[in-house]
Design a protein around this motif. Structure first.
Motif, PDB file in Angstrom:
ATOM      1  N   ILE A  62       0.868  -1.229  -0.163  1.00 24.03           N
ATOM      2  CA  ILE A  62      -0.041   0.095  -0.011  1.00 24.03           C
ATOM      3  C   ILE A  62       0.926   1.197   0.050  1.00 24.03           C
ATOM      4  CG2 ILE A  62      -1.865   1.280   1.085  1.00 24.03           C
ATOM      5  CD1 ILE A  62      -2.648  -1.383   2.505  1.00 24.03           C
ATOM      6  N   ILE A  63       0.723   1.927  -0.894  1.00 29.28           N
ATOM      7  CA  ILE A  63       1.160   3.231  -1.126  1.00 29.28           C
ATOM      8  C   ILE A  63       0.369   4.456  -0.563  1.00 29.28           C
ATOM      9  CG2 ILE A  63       2.665   5.119  -2.777  1.00 29.28           C
ATOM     10  CD1 ILE A  63       2.951   2.280  -4.439  1.00 29.28           C
ATOM     11  N   VAL A  64       0.904   5.279   0.363  1.00 31.45           N
ATOM     12  CA  VAL A  64       0.154   6.310   1.137  1.00 31.45           C
ATOM     13  C   VAL A  64       0.789   7.468   0.967  1.00 31.45           C
ATOM     14  CG1 VAL A  64      -1.044   7.261   2.970  1.00 31.45           C
ATOM     15  CG2 VAL A  64      -0.598   4.656   2.628  1.00 31.45           C
ATOM     16  N   ASP A  65       0.123   8.566  -0.218  1.00 37.80           N
ATOM     17  CA  ASP A  65       0.974   9.733  -0.422  1.00 37.80           C
ATOM     18  C   ASP A  65      -0.151  10.808  -0.915  1.00 37.80           C
ATOM     19  OD1 ASP A  65       2.802  11.973  -1.365  1.00 37.80           O
ATOM     20  OD2 ASP A  65       4.263  10.696  -1.238  1.00 37.80           O
ATOM     21  N   MET A 125       4.754   5.213   3.242  1.00 40.53           N
ATOM     22  CA  MET A 125       3.871   6.118   3.529  1.00 40.53           C
ATOM     23  C   MET A 125       4.573   7.390   3.647  1.00 40.53           C
ATOM     24  SD  MET A 125       0.876   6.257   6.601  1.00 40.53           S
ATOM     25  CE  MET A 125       1.998   5.350   7.893  1.00 40.53           C
ATOM     26  N   ASP A 126       3.919   8.590   3.182  1.00 39.93           N
ATOM     27  CA  ASP A 126       4.538   9.797   3.356  1.00 39.93           C
ATOM     28  C   ASP A 126       4.458  10.319   4.761  1.00 39.93           C
ATOM     29  OD1 ASP A 126       5.552  12.476   2.887  1.00 39.93           O
ATOM     30  OD2 ASP A 126       3.860  13.208   2.004  1.00 39.93           O
ATOM     31  N   LEU A 127       5.431  11.131   5.354  1.00 39.21           N
ATOM     32  CA  LEU A 127       5.210  11.258   6.864  1.00 39.21           C
ATOM     33  C   LEU A 127       4.459  12.726   6.789  1.00 39.21           C
ATOM     34  CD1 LEU A 127       6.469  11.008   9.357  1.00 39.21           C
ATOM     35  CD2 LEU A 127       8.350  12.393   9.104  1.00 39.21           C
ATOM     36  N   MET A 128       4.427  13.474   5.926  1.00 42.40           N
ATOM     37  CA  MET A 128       3.636  15.053   6.027  1.00 42.40           C
ATOM     38  C   MET A 128       2.497  14.808   5.025  1.00 42.40           C
ATOM     39  SD  MET A 128       5.643  16.406   8.121  1.00 42.40           S
ATOM     40  CE  MET A 128       4.705  18.182   8.180  1.00 42.40           C
ATOM     41  N   PHE A 173      -2.961   2.342  -3.795  1.00 39.10           N
ATOM     42  CA  PHE A 173      -2.873   3.645  -3.609  1.00 39.10           C
ATOM     43  C   PHE A 173      -3.746   4.290  -2.654  1.00 39.10           C
ATOM     44  CE2 PHE A 173      -0.787   2.342  -7.531  1.00 39.10           C
ATOM     45  CZ  PHE A 173       0.343   2.983  -7.315  1.00 39.10           C
ATOM     46  N   ALA A 174      -3.247   5.127  -1.636  1.00 40.52           N
ATOM     47  CA  ALA A 174      -4.272   5.955  -0.790  1.00 40.52           C
ATOM     48  C   ALA A 174      -3.708   7.381  -0.927  1.00 40.52           C
ATOM     49  CB  ALA A 174      -4.371   5.127   0.362  1.00 40.52           C
ATOM     50  N   SER A 175      -4.699   8.206  -0.977  1.00 36.71           N
ATOM     51  CA  SER A 175      -4.080   9.615  -0.942  1.00 36.71           C
ATOM     52  C   SER A 175      -4.020  10.287   0.516  1.00 36.71           C
ATOM     53  CB  SER A 175      -5.132  10.407  -2.008  1.00 36.71           C
ATOM     54  OG  SER A 175      -6.336  10.395  -1.380  1.00 36.71           O
ATOM     55  N   SER A 176      -4.626   9.704   1.620  1.00 37.84           N
ATOM     56  CA  SER A 176      -4.441  10.278   2.881  1.00 37.84           C
ATOM     57  C   SER A 176      -4.287   8.932   3.702  1.00 37.84           C
ATOM     58  CB  SER A 176      -5.732  10.816   2.865  1.00 37.84           C
ATOM     59  OG  SER A 176      -6.780  10.090   3.033  1.00 37.84           O
ATOM     60  N   ALA A 177      -4.200   9.266   5.010  1.00 35.43           N
ATOM     61  CA  ALA A 177      -4.234   8.457   6.184  1.00 35.43           C
ATOM     62  C   ALA A 177      -5.674   7.794   6.242  1.00 35.43           C
ATOM     63  CB  ALA A 177      -3.645   8.749   7.440  1.00 35.43           C
ATOM     64  N   GLN A 178      -6.661   8.656   6.040  1.00 36.22           N
ATOM     65  CA  GLN A 178      -7.770   8.110   6.130  1.00 36.22           C
ATOM     66  C   GLN A 178      -8.509   7.073   4.964  1.00 36.22           C
ATOM     67  OE1 GLN A 178     -10.298   8.984   8.781  1.00 36.22           O
ATOM     68  NE2 GLN A 178     -11.105   7.144   7.799  1.00 36.22           N
ATOM     69  N   ILE A 181       2.466  -5.183  10.218  1.00 31.79           N
ATOM     70  CA  ILE A 181       2.856  -4.977   8.901  1.00 31.79           C
ATOM     71  C   ILE A 181       3.745  -3.801   8.886  1.00 31.79           C
ATOM     72  CG2 ILE A 181       1.825  -3.738   6.707  1.00 31.79           C
ATOM     73  CD1 ILE A 181      -1.025  -4.327   7.765  1.00 31.79           C
ATOM     74  N   PRO A 182       5.103  -4.032   8.396  1.00 31.34           N
ATOM     75  CA  PRO A 182       5.987  -3.264   8.251  1.00 31.34           C
ATOM     76  C   PRO A 182       5.689  -1.687   7.651  1.00 31.34           C
ATOM     77  CG  PRO A 182       6.733  -5.257   7.537  1.00 31.34           C
ATOM     78  CD  PRO A 182       5.235  -5.317   7.515  1.00 31.34           C
ATOM     79  N   ILE A 183       6.122  -0.468   8.213  1.00 33.84           N
ATOM     80  CA  ILE A 183       5.837   0.712   7.812  1.00 33.84           C
ATOM     81  C   ILE A 183       7.101   1.357   7.279  1.00 33.84           C
ATOM     82  CG2 ILE A 183       4.922   2.871   8.090  1.00 33.84           C
ATOM     83  CD1 ILE A 183       2.814   1.722   9.585  1.00 33.84           C
ATOM     84  N   ILE A 184       7.428   1.599   5.992  1.00 37.52           N
ATOM     85  CA  ILE A 184       8.639   2.617   5.586  1.00 37.52           C
ATOM     86  C   ILE A 184       7.925   3.736   5.222  1.00 37.52           C
ATOM     87  CG2 ILE A 184      10.315   2.950   4.039  1.00 37.52           C
ATOM     88  CD1 ILE A 184      10.354  -0.450   3.577  1.00 37.52           C
ATOM     89  N   PHE A 185       8.703   4.893   5.875  1.00 37.62           N
ATOM     90  CA  PHE A 185       8.411   6.523   5.808  1.00 37.62           C
ATOM     91  C   PHE A 185       9.137   6.688   4.307  1.00 37.62           C
ATOM     92  CE2 PHE A 185       6.346   6.716   9.998  1.00 37.62           C
ATOM     93  CZ  PHE A 185       5.212   7.058   9.744  1.00 37.62           C
ATOM     94  N   VAL A 186       8.316   7.350   3.536  1.00 31.07           N
ATOM     95  CA  VAL A 186       9.062   7.997   2.118  1.00 31.07           C
ATOM     96  C   VAL A 186       8.618   9.414   2.355  1.00 31.07           C
ATOM     97  CG1 VAL A 186       9.250   8.190  -0.328  1.00 31.07           C
ATOM     98  CG2 VAL A 186       8.844   5.709   0.945  1.00 31.07           C
ATOM     99  N   THR A 187       9.946  10.370   2.645  1.00 27.13           N
ATOM    100  CA  THR A 187       9.739  11.380   3.190  1.00 27.13           C
ATOM    101  C   THR A 187      10.659  12.575   2.772  1.00 27.13           C
ATOM    102  OG1 THR A 187       9.169  12.906   5.041  1.00 27.13           O
ATOM    103  CG2 THR A 187      10.776  11.268   5.373  1.00 27.13           C
TER     104      THR A 187
END
Length: 378
Positions: A4-7, A58-61, A30-35, A83-89
């Motif tokens: 899952i790519i969140v940005d 997941m994007d941090l900001m 793909f998800a455009s937000s945390a919600q 579930i591993p989370i990698i921040f891309v920021t």
């Protein structure tokens, strides 16, 4: 396997997609937000759109709920914490990165994205996820096997007896899934009953297995051998067969074994290193004290049985040291004090006795198995 790519930035999503597709990762969501992420996983509802998420990039900001808060929410939920989370920021603040890792993130990658670095960190995270899943599956199998072993262990414990001659019942409160206490009673003939309570060395699987081993031979040993002393020596012989040269300690157990004759109004017993049982014989109180060492501890035992008589009524209370440890919080308790505590409770059922003596004790705070057996002749 889904990633899952969140940005909230579509261009960033496309960059990550191109890198992953070229590396062979095609199952991307793909998800455009945390919600949106929460909706996909079903965090706040029962509707789950993706059940096999292996990794979240997941994007941090992000607006509304940022990546850090989203990570904390997922980590707080047992369904998603593995579930591993990698921040891309693009955030280069080292303290912010440390905070993200403390919140439960597996790793982070800085923007602009270095393709080799991102793929390396993804492979590392997926290896971690695979290992976590393997351990979870193994733990589930082990839990199921322990549950089965517990059921088998409970099934061989004797059921309560209440016939024209005698009443025998027990309460058993183990401190863990598998325990080392065991009790059994067997009708030898019309008026004689053999009763044993034992406390195996240790806890857990090894103690349970040895208990099952002994339970498999108890009935035959007690009903076949009329001489109590020979029966105890036979049990000692069986226990000594378990000794292995590589082991630093022997398997052994303490026990009280007794035979009650309701016609002759007698009972004989052997106490093999066990806490002294208490016999209320008419108006007398007798402590069933040691008559030999623990069974299995040495190759030879000097066994001497003891014999007591009663005229009308006999009440016997046997217990394991888990009871006395719980009463005195691990300290020794004087036999006379225990007699006083039990004196006005001998008419109660075993479970009621434990409840009154240890009102706050349960399996989560007790340190040892607790077992109490009550015998009453009629």
């Amino acid at each position: 396997m889904s990633i899952i790519i969140v940005d909230d930035n579509t261009a960033n999503q496309l960059v990550v997609k191109a890198i992953l597709n070229k590396a062979g990762y095609t199952d991307l969501i793909f998800a455009s937000s945390a919600q949106k992420l929460f909706d996909i996983l079903g965090v706040h509802s029962r509707i789950v759109k993706v059940r096999d998420a292996e990794l979240i990039l997941m994007d941090l900001m992000m607006p509304a709920v940022d990546g850090l808060e989203a990570c904390k929410i997922l980590q707080a939920d047992d369904r998603f914490k593995d579930i591993p989370i990698i921040f891309v920021t693009a955030v280069g603040d080292s303290s912010k990165m440390a905070e993200a890792l403390d919140a439960g993130a597996s790793d982070y990658v800085m923007k602009p994205i270095n393709r080799m670095e991102l793929l390396a960190r993804i492979r590392s995270a997926l290896r971690l996820k695979k290992e976590i899943d393997w351990h979870k599956e193994r733990d589930t199998r082990m839990k199921n096997k322990l549950e089965l072993a517990k059921q088998v262990q409970r099934s061989v414990l004797s059921k309560a007896i209440d016939d024209e001659n005698i009443e025998i019942s027990a309460v058993y409160q183990p401190s863990s899934e598998l325990a080392g206490d065991f009790y059994g009673w067997y009708q030898i003939d019309r008026h004689r009953y053999g009763v044993i309570l034992l406390d195996m060395m240790g806890h857990g699987i090894s103690a349970s297995l040895v208990c099952m081993y002994i339970s498999s031979i108890l009935r035959d040993t007690i009903t076949r051998m009329s001489d109590m002393e020979q029966a105890v020596l036979e049990l000692n012989r069986y226990m000594n067969q378990l000794h292995m040269e590589d082991e630093l300690i022997n398997y052994y157990f303490t026990a009280i074994y007794m035979v009650i004759d309701t016609m002759e109004k007698t009972f004989e017993y052997v106490n093999a290193g066990h806490p002294a049982g208490i016999a209320y014989a008419d108006d007398r109180i007798e402590l069933l004290e040691h008559s030999c060492g623990a069974i299995g501890l040495f190759n030879t035992l000097n066994v001497k049985k003891k014999r007591l008589h009663y005229k009308k009524e006999l009440n016997i209370i046997l217990y394991t040291d888990g009871l006395t440890d719980a009463i005195e919080h691990g300290s020794e308790i004087a036999a006379e004090h225990l007699v006083t505590l039990l004196d006005n409770k001998k008419g109660l059922e075993p479970a009621e006795i434990i409840q009154q003596m240890l009102p706050e004790c349960n399996s989560t705070n007790q340190k040892d198995d607790i077992c109490l057996v009550k015998v009453r002749s009629k």
